[in-house]
Design a protein around this motif. Structure first.
Motif, short mmCIF file in Angstrom:
data_model
loop_
_atom_site.label_atom_id
_atom_site.label_comp_id
_atom_site.label_asym_id
_atom_site.label_seq_id
_atom_site.Cartn_x
_atom_site.Cartn_y
_atom_site.Cartn_z
N LEU A 1 0.84 -1.20 0.00
CA LEU A 1 0.00 0.00 0.00
C LEU A 1 0.87 1.25 0.00
O LEU A 1 0.60 2.20 -0.74
CB LEU A 1 -0.91 -0.01 1.23
N PHE A 2 1.92 1.24 0.81
CA PHE A 2 2.83 2.39 0.88
C PHE A 2 3.55 2.60 -0.45
O PHE A 2 3.66 3.74 -0.94
CB PHE A 2 3.85 2.18 2.01
N ASP A 3 4.04 1.51 -1.05
CA ASP A 3 4.71 1.61 -2.34
C ASP A 3 3.77 2.14 -3.41
O ASP A 3 4.16 2.98 -4.24
CB ASP A 3 5.26 0.25 -2.76
N HIS A 4 2.53 1.64 -3.39
CA HIS A 4 1.54 2.09 -4.36
C HIS A 4 1.24 3.58 -4.17
O HIS A 4 1.13 4.33 -5.15
CB HIS A 4 0.25 1.27 -4.22
N PHE A 5 1.12 4.00 -2.92
CA PHE A 5 0.80 5.39 -2.61
C PHE A 5 1.92 6.31 -3.08
O PHE A 5 1.67 7.38 -3.67
CB PHE A 5 0.59 5.55 -1.10
N LEU A 6 3.18 5.91 -2.86
CA LEU A 6 4.32 6.70 -3.31
C LEU A 6 4.36 6.79 -4.84
O LEU A 6 4.60 7.86 -5.40
CB LEU A 6 5.63 6.09 -2.80
N LEU A 7 4.14 5.65 -5.49
CA LEU A 7 4.14 5.63 -6.95
C LEU A 7 3.04 6.52 -7.49
O LEU A 7 3.26 7.28 -8.45
CB LEU A 7 3.96 4.19 -7.45
N LYS A 8 1.87 6.44 -6.89
CA LYS A 8 0.73 7.27 -7.32
C LYS A 8 1.06 8.74 -7.17
O LYS A 8 0.77 9.56 -8.06
CB LYS A 8 -0.49 6.91 -6.47
N SER A 9 1.68 9.09 -6.04
CA SER A 9 2.04 10.49 -5.79
C SER A 9 3.05 10.98 -6.81
O SER A 9 2.96 12.11 -7.31
CB SER A 9 2.60 10.64 -4.37
N LYS A 10 4.04 10.12 -7.13
CA LYS A 10 5.06 10.50 -8.11
C LYS A 10 4.44 10.68 -9.50
O LYS A 10 4.80 11.60 -10.24
CB LYS A 10 6.16 9.44 -8.16
N GLN A 11 3.52 9.78 -9.85
CA GLN A 11 2.85 9.88 -11.16
C GLN A 11 2.03 11.16 -11.26
O GLN A 11 2.05 11.85 -12.28
CB GLN A 11 1.96 8.66 -11.38
N GLU A 12 1.31 11.49 -10.19
CA GLU A 12 0.50 12.71 -10.18
C GLU A 12 1.40 13.95 -10.25
O GLU A 12 1.07 14.91 -10.96
CB GLU A 12 -0.36 12.76 -8.92
#
Length: 236
Positions: free
Chosen positions: A106-117
């Motif tokens: 979940l943390f990895d996904h959240f970081l990736l999502k934030s970077k993509q945004e």
């Protein structure tokens, strides 16, 4: 409702989960039954039962024991839950569910999502920046000018909003060229200008000083017709 009932209700406790799990479980390829099962596993763990059986879990859900067993198997295969060996104070070995892999994913996904945004926003800002320059110059930018813009952002690390502010400063000064804008950015960076507000204040202060100097020069030299030029960043 009696006091006993209220106390019993309070003793049921709460399940603590990150809001990000509810917001992103679909993107993490988790289905509703899988999510609810995970929530029940968390609930059991928080109440001291670290290895609830499929029978215990299914008794709280609308699925059969066999379906519950299958979902547990899939969650373990997907790497959301793992079974770990542990030992009691007496040295007795037992198994328990570990949900740390879920929160790591979940943390990895959240970081990736934030970077993509952030990347999308940055791309939009860069596109807007090129558009602003072409609108002010009234023509498409040359390859050299495009490269200069890229260098300002990538090498000099100027924020696109600061570059836009320098462009506006050049327009106000009546000196619309890249050399002049580059000098403005250099002066701002040297003086620690990092925000739009600081840039506006800095430019306003220099224009006021220039205006005062022009007034004093005209007042003290009435016999000369020499004009005092507008504030020129290139001369600083």
């Amino acid at each position: 409702m009696s006091k006993t009932s209220i106390l019993k209700w309070l003793q049921e406790g709460n399940v603590t989960i990150p809001g990000a799990l509810l917001n992103h479980y679909k993107e993490m390829n988790l289905y509703e039954h899988e999510l609810v099962l995970i929530l029940h596993v968390i609930s059991f763990i928080e109440k001291g039962n670290e290895f609830p059986t499929p029978i215990e879990l299914s008794s709280r859900m609308t699925i059969s024991v066999s379906e519950c067993t299958e979902i547990l198997r899939k969650l373990i295969q997907k790497g959301y839950i793992e079974i770990k060996d542990s030992y009691s104070a007496e040295g007795i070995r037992y198994e328990k569910y570990n949900i740390e892999p879920l929160f790591e994913k979940l943390f990895d996904h959240f970081l990736l999502k934030s970077k993509q945004e952030a990347a999308v926003i940055n791309q939009q800002n860069e596109t807007d920046l090129y558009t602003c320059f072409e609108q002010e110059f009234g023509r498409p930018l040359s390859p050299f000018e495009c490269e200069t813009l890229a260098l300002w952002m990538d090498d000099d690390h100027h924020d696109p909003h600061i570059i836009k502010a320098a462009l506006r400063e050049a327009v106000i000064s009546g000196k619309l060229n890249f050399r002049y804008i580059d000098r403005i950015l250099f002066e701002w960076k040297k003086n620690g200008i990092k925000t739009i507000e600081q840039a506006k204040s800095y430019g306003k202060k220099f224009r006021q000083n220039q205006s005062q100097n022009r007034y004093k020069a005209n007042e003290g030299s009435a016999q000369t017709t020499k004009s005092i030029p507008f504030y020129n960043w290139l001369e600083q």
